[in-house]
Design a protein around this motif. Structure first.
Motif, PDB file in Angstrom:
ATOM      1  N   ALA A  49      -0.768   7.209  32.157  1.00  0.00           N
ATOM      2  CA  ALA A  49      -0.880   8.132  32.020  1.00  0.00           C
ATOM      3  C   ALA A  49      -1.608   9.359  31.590  1.00  0.00           C
ATOM      4  CB  ALA A  49       0.630   8.549  31.469  1.00  0.00           C
ATOM      5  N   ALA A  50      -2.438   8.962  30.128  1.00  0.00           N
ATOM      6  CA  ALA A  50      -2.755   9.263  29.704  1.00  0.00           C
ATOM      7  C   ALA A  50      -4.809  10.224  30.504  1.00  0.00           C
ATOM      8  CB  ALA A  50      -4.042   8.194  28.529  1.00  0.00           C
ATOM      9  N   ILE A  51      -5.355   9.705  31.240  1.00  0.00           N
ATOM     10  CA  ILE A  51      -5.717   9.968  32.294  1.00  0.00           C
ATOM     11  C   ILE A  51      -5.106  10.366  33.468  1.00  0.00           C
ATOM     12  CG2 ILE A  51      -7.820   8.928  33.989  1.00  0.00           C
ATOM     13  CD1 ILE A  51      -8.415   8.744  31.396  1.00  0.00           C
ATOM     14  N   ILE A  52      -3.890  10.547  34.211  1.00  0.00           N
ATOM     15  CA  ILE A  52      -3.718  11.180  35.486  1.00  0.00           C
ATOM     16  C   ILE A  52      -3.169  12.621  34.607  1.00  0.00           C
ATOM     17  CG2 ILE A  52      -3.353   8.863  36.648  1.00  0.00           C
ATOM     18  CD1 ILE A  52      -0.437   9.316  36.387  1.00  0.00           C
ATOM     19  N   GLU A  53      -2.399  12.345  34.390  1.00  0.00           N
ATOM     20  CA  GLU A  53      -2.527  13.724  33.061  1.00  0.00           C
ATOM     21  C   GLU A  53      -3.349  14.489  32.867  1.00  0.00           C
ATOM     22  OE1 GLU A  53       0.998  13.151  31.176  1.00  0.00           O
ATOM     23  OE2 GLU A  53       1.731  11.648  32.210  1.00  0.00           O
ATOM     24  N   ASP A  54      -4.530  14.039  32.440  1.00  0.00           N
ATOM     25  CA  ASP A  54      -5.971  14.832  31.705  1.00  0.00           C
ATOM     26  C   ASP A  54      -6.349  15.886  33.131  1.00  0.00           C
ATOM     27  OD1 ASP A  54      -7.014  16.272  30.846  1.00  0.00           O
ATOM     28  OD2 ASP A  54      -8.718  14.088  30.239  1.00  0.00           O
ATOM     29  N   GLU A  55      -5.573  17.472  33.230  1.00  0.00           N
ATOM     30  CA  GLU A  55      -6.029  18.830  33.928  1.00  0.00           C
ATOM     31  C   GLU A  55      -7.535  18.774  34.240  1.00  0.00           C
ATOM     32  OE1 GLU A  55      -2.922  21.065  35.381  1.00  0.00           O
ATOM     33  OE2 GLU A  55      -1.553  19.131  35.468  1.00  0.00           O
ATOM     34  N   THR A  56      -8.635  17.917  32.344  1.00  0.00           N
ATOM     35  CA  THR A  56     -10.119  18.345  32.247  1.00  0.00           C
ATOM     36  C   THR A  56     -10.347  17.777  34.175  1.00  0.00           C
ATOM     37  OG1 THR A  56      -9.952  16.999  31.214  1.00  0.00           O
ATOM     38  CG2 THR A  56      -9.293  19.198  30.311  1.00  0.00           C
ATOM     39  N   LEU A  57      -9.794  16.566  34.036  1.00  0.00           N
ATOM     40  CA  LEU A  57     -10.289  15.638  34.927  1.00  0.00           C
ATOM     41  C   LEU A  57     -10.685  16.105  36.232  1.00  0.00           C
ATOM     42  CD1 LEU A  57      -9.885  12.526  32.762  1.00  0.00           C
ATOM     43  CD2 LEU A  57     -12.263  13.443  33.040  1.00  0.00           C
ATOM     44  N   LEU A  58     -11.372  16.077  37.124  1.00  0.00           N
ATOM     45  CA  LEU A  58     -11.161  16.031  38.510  1.00  0.00           C
ATOM     46  C   LEU A  58     -10.087  15.639  39.153  1.00  0.00           C
ATOM     47  CD1 LEU A  58     -15.015  16.664  39.518  1.00  0.00           C
ATOM     48  CD2 LEU A  58     -13.130  18.704  39.505  1.00  0.00           C
ATOM     49  N   PRO A  59      -9.404  15.523  39.643  1.00  0.00           N
ATOM     50  CA  PRO A  59      -8.157  15.127  40.376  1.00  0.00           C
ATOM     51  C   PRO A  59      -9.139  14.104  41.432  1.00  0.00           C
ATOM     52  CG  PRO A  59      -7.521  17.355  41.394  1.00  0.00           C
ATOM     53  CD  PRO A  59      -8.948  17.123  40.637  1.00  0.00           C
ATOM     54  N   ASN A  60     -10.183  13.046  41.853  1.00  0.00           N
ATOM     55  CA  ASN A  60     -10.856  12.900  42.780  1.00  0.00           C
ATOM     56  C   ASN A  60     -11.156  11.967  41.709  1.00  0.00           C
ATOM     57  OD1 ASN A  60     -14.024  11.397  43.477  1.00  0.00           O
ATOM     58  ND2 ASN A  60     -12.957  12.244  45.069  1.00  0.00           N
ATOM     59  N   LEU A  61     -11.348  11.861  40.342  1.00  0.00           N
ATOM     60  CA  LEU A  61     -11.782  11.157  39.303  1.00  0.00           C
ATOM     61  C   LEU A  61     -10.512  10.371  38.759  1.00  0.00           C
ATOM     62  CD1 LEU A  61     -14.855  12.707  36.730  1.00  0.00           C
ATOM     63  CD2 LEU A  61     -14.379  10.415  38.737  1.00  0.00           C
ATOM     64  N   ARG A  62      -9.024  10.962  38.637  1.00  0.00           N
ATOM     65  CA  ARG A  62      -8.050  10.796  38.124  1.00  0.00           C
ATOM     66  C   ARG A  62      -7.475   9.451  38.922  1.00  0.00           C
ATOM     67  NH1 ARG A  62      -4.236  15.819  37.129  1.00  0.00           N
ATOM     68  NH2 ARG A  62      -5.355  17.091  38.156  1.00  0.00           N
ATOM     69  N   PHE A  63      -7.341   9.669  40.237  1.00  0.00           N
ATOM     70  CA  PHE A  63      -7.277   9.003  41.070  1.00  0.00           C
ATOM     71  C   PHE A  63      -7.945   8.383  42.043  1.00  0.00           C
ATOM     72  CE2 PHE A  63      -4.245  12.879  41.050  1.00  0.00           C
ATOM     73  CZ  PHE A  63      -3.062  12.525  39.731  1.00  0.00           C
ATOM     74  N   LEU A  64      -8.833   7.872  41.772  1.00  0.00           N
ATOM     75  CA  LEU A  64      -9.836   7.520  42.512  1.00  0.00           C
ATOM     76  C   LEU A  64      -9.578   5.997  43.103  1.00  0.00           C
ATOM     77  CD1 LEU A  64     -13.026   7.356  43.019  1.00  0.00           C
ATOM     78  CD2 LEU A  64     -13.555   5.760  41.091  1.00  0.00           C
ATOM     79  N   SER A  65      -9.801   6.139  44.288  1.00  0.00           N
ATOM     80  CA  SER A  65      -8.915   4.483  45.046  1.00  0.00           C
ATOM     81  C   SER A  65      -9.299   4.334  45.958  1.00  0.00           C
ATOM     82  CB  SER A  65      -7.662   4.759  44.425  1.00  0.00           C
ATOM     83  OG  SER A  65      -6.922   5.603  45.364  1.00  0.00           O
ATOM     84  N   GLY A  66      -9.708   3.251  46.696  1.00  0.00           N
ATOM     85  CA  GLY A  66      -9.679   3.134  48.056  1.00  0.00           C
ATOM     86  C   GLY A  66     -10.706   3.498  49.043  1.00  0.00           C
ATOM     87  N   ASP A  67     -10.536   4.715  49.792  1.00  0.00           N
ATOM     88  CA  ASP A  67     -11.391   5.784  50.631  1.00  0.00           C
ATOM     89  C   ASP A  67     -11.336   7.129  50.616  1.00  0.00           C
ATOM     90  OD1 ASP A  67     -13.177   6.451  52.593  1.00  0.00           O
ATOM     91  OD2 ASP A  67     -12.104   4.650  54.206  1.00  0.00           O
ATOM     92  N   PHE A  68     -12.063   8.107  50.626  1.00  0.00           N
ATOM     93  CA  PHE A  68     -11.394   9.434  51.187  1.00  0.00           C
ATOM     94  C   PHE A  68     -12.526  10.018  52.246  1.00  0.00           C
ATOM     95  CE2 PHE A  68     -13.306   9.494  46.446  1.00  0.00           C
ATOM     96  CZ  PHE A  68     -14.451   9.931  46.729  1.00  0.00           C
ATOM     97  N   PHE A  69     -11.898  11.052  52.283  1.00  0.00           N
ATOM     98  CA  PHE A  69     -13.104  11.526  53.077  1.00  0.00           C
ATOM     99  C   PHE A  69     -12.850  12.615  51.828  1.00  0.00           C
ATOM    100  CE2 PHE A  69     -13.432  15.041  56.701  1.00  0.00           C
ATOM    101  CZ  PHE A  69     -14.776  14.070  57.074  1.00  0.00           C
ATOM    102  N   CYS A  70     -14.682  12.826  52.449  1.00  0.00           N
ATOM    103  CA  CYS A  70     -15.227  14.097  51.545  1.00  0.00           C
ATOM    104  C   CYS A  70     -15.940  15.283  52.832  1.00  0.00           C
ATOM    105  CB  CYS A  70     -16.956  13.263  50.719  1.00  0.00           C
ATOM    106  SG  CYS A  70     -16.216  12.284  49.541  1.00  0.00           S
ATOM    107  N   ALA A  71     -15.770  16.278  52.362  1.00  0.00           N
ATOM    108  CA  ALA A  71     -15.692  17.590  53.420  1.00  0.00           C
ATOM    109  C   ALA A  71     -16.096  18.455  52.046  1.00  0.00           C
ATOM    110  CB  ALA A  71     -14.637  17.724  54.400  1.00  0.00           C
ATOM    111  N   PRO A  72     -16.891  19.833  51.759  1.00  0.00           N
ATOM    112  CA  PRO A  72     -18.455  18.228  51.796  1.00  0.00           C
ATOM    113  C   PRO A  72     -19.208  17.069  50.450  1.00  0.00           C
ATOM    114  CG  PRO A  72     -18.528  20.025  49.863  1.00  0.00           C
ATOM    115  CD  PRO A  72     -17.101  20.716  50.674  1.00  0.00           C
ATOM    116  N   PHE A  73     -19.446  16.641  51.358  1.00  0.00           N
ATOM    117  CA  PHE A  73     -20.144  15.237  50.637  1.00  0.00           C
ATOM    118  C   PHE A  73     -21.089  15.968  49.678  1.00  0.00           C
ATOM    119  CE2 PHE A  73     -22.786  12.134  49.573  1.00  0.00           C
ATOM    120  CZ  PHE A  73     -22.083  10.955  49.385  1.00  0.00           C
ATOM    121  N   SER A  74     -20.807  15.105  48.047  1.00  0.00           N
ATOM    122  CA  SER A  74     -21.214  15.915  47.130  1.00  0.00           C
ATOM    123  C   SER A  74     -21.266  17.348  46.788  1.00  0.00           C
ATOM    124  CB  SER A  74     -22.639  15.662  47.201  1.00  0.00           C
ATOM    125  OG  SER A  74     -23.011  15.976  45.866  1.00  0.00           O
ATOM    126  N   THR A  75     -22.133  17.937  45.820  1.00  0.00           N
ATOM    127  CA  THR A  75     -22.094  19.159  45.543  1.00  0.00           C
ATOM    128  C   THR A  75     -20.923  20.464  46.881  1.00  0.00           C
ATOM    129  OG1 THR A  75     -23.492  19.218  44.089  1.00  0.00           O
ATOM    130  CG2 THR A  75     -22.127  20.574  44.529  1.00  0.00           C
TER     131      THR A  75
END
Length: 370
Positions: A49-75
């Motif tokens: 909870a301390a991580i997933i509720e920390d909105e200073t972190l990107l959602p992509n990092l808070r919920f990092l799992s499995g496989d996801f689609f990037c558009a754009p990839f990287s920056t």
């Protein structure tokens, strides 16, 4: 079964759960030959909870799992969006769930934001008896071009053996993922270009064998592999001997000509990583100028000069799509490296380097390489 957060679909012998908050696959489970195979990794903090509720972190990092689609990839340096884009950082809604006419389930999801003005649809297909998740991402309308990639992450807690379809060359970018020693560590040389995956240059001299994971301890590294063929079936395989399974990633190389490896083995020391993201291999299938970002991928670059496409061009009056297939199968006793993977009719054939073959039901038309 659908909830506010997760949506699960099933077919005989396989099920997949999508985290609707960010479009990450939270679980992919294959049941075969009396075994339960679950190769994808979720970050150790996804339920903290301390991580997933920390909105200073990107959602992509808070919920990092499995496989996801990037558009754009990287920056994202063309339009305002977080790294890896809104498809990996914002909410998806369930559109439809229907039975596959030959047995199984087809689910469609819609991103609640647009990508360069395009509506983005995520389509997951599970087939009865097929140990694979068929993924397609469809851009409807929009204008411009965008680098894209699927971003699978495999859990390799005690290591594994990696195999790939033939590559033209491999390279690391100009800058390592963690150049500041106060933040983390890296092991490979940056930049570098090499032809032999068993001899990747190290920063301190010598070479590393990229077909054996891990090749170092406490490091974060990134390397891009460029496909040798311009068309046909591209593949990557990770043998997890301790788990008795083989993770497989499949694609049409004309659509996704790069396989990028993110070697994440405890090399980041800051929140949320804190040195605990260990034994993870990203196998990222893309159409992008590696990790250089949106702008670099849509302008002339060394890959486009070599005839390798690095961005997907949207169609304002139609749609464009990319497909990727991931799955897991039981690993035959004594197998390590895979020699070749081929699709023929309704079967996927996997041949071991030391001989022998295994076959599984497969929709060879899905990727357009049959």
């Amino acid at each position: 079964m659908a909830t506010e957060i997760f949506h699960t679909i099933e077919a005989k012998g396989i099920r997949a759960t999508l985290d609707l908050r960010v479009g990450h696959i939270r679980r992919l489970v294959v049941e075969r030959d009396g075994k339960s195979l679950e190769p994808l990794n979720s970050a150790p903090w996804v339920d903290d909870a301390a991580i997933i509720e920390d909105e200073t972190l990107l959602p992509n990092l808070r919920f990092l799992s499995g496989d996801f689609f990037c558009a754009p990839f990287s920056t994202s340096d063309v339009v305002e969006a977080p790294p890896h884009g809104w498809p990996a950082n914002s909410r998806w809604r369930v559109l439809t769930v229907e039975a596959h006419p030959e047995g199984g389930t087809i689910a469609r999801y819609e991103l609640e934001r647009d990508v360069l003005g395009a509506r983005l649809i995520k389509e997951f297909t599970l087939r009865d008896g097929h140990p694979f998740l068929y993924e397609r991402h469809v851009f409807i309308g929009g204008s411009g071009a965008v680098p894209v990639a699927n971003h699978a992450m495999v859990r390799l807690p005690t290591g594994g053996t990696l195999s790939f379809s033939e590559k033209r060359f491999a390279f690391t970018p100009e800058t390592p993922l963690e150049p500041d020693p106060a933040m983390g560590r890296y092991a490979l040389a940056y930049p570098s270009r090499f032809d032999d995956l068993s001899a990747a240059p190290l920063k301190d001299g010598g070479t590393a064998n990229l077909t054996a994971y891990p090749f170092a301890q406490r490091h974060e590294d990134f390397v891009a592999l460029v496909e040798a063929a311009a068309e046909g079936l591209g593949w990557a395989a990770a043998a997890r001997t301790d788990q008795g399974d083989l993770f497989v990633s499949l694609r049409n190389v004309a659509e996704l000509p790069l396989t990028m490896l993110w070697l994440s083995n405890g090399g980041r020391d800051y929140v949320p990583w804190n040195g605990r993201h260990v034994g993870v291999l990203g196998i990222e299938e893309g159409r992008t100028y590696a990790g250089y970002g949106h702008r670099a991928s849509t302008h002339p670059n060394p890959l486009t000069e070599a005839g390798v496409p690095t961005a997907l061009v949207l169609d304002p009056d139609g749609e464009v799509s990319v497909g990727n297939v991931i799955g897991a199968v039981p690993l035959p006793e004594g197998w390590g490296k895979v020699a070749r993977v081929s699709a023929n009719g309704g079967l996927l054939t996997i041949e071991g380097e030391g001989g022998g073959r295994i076959e599984f039901p497969f929709d060879a038309d899905f990727l357009g390489t049959a």
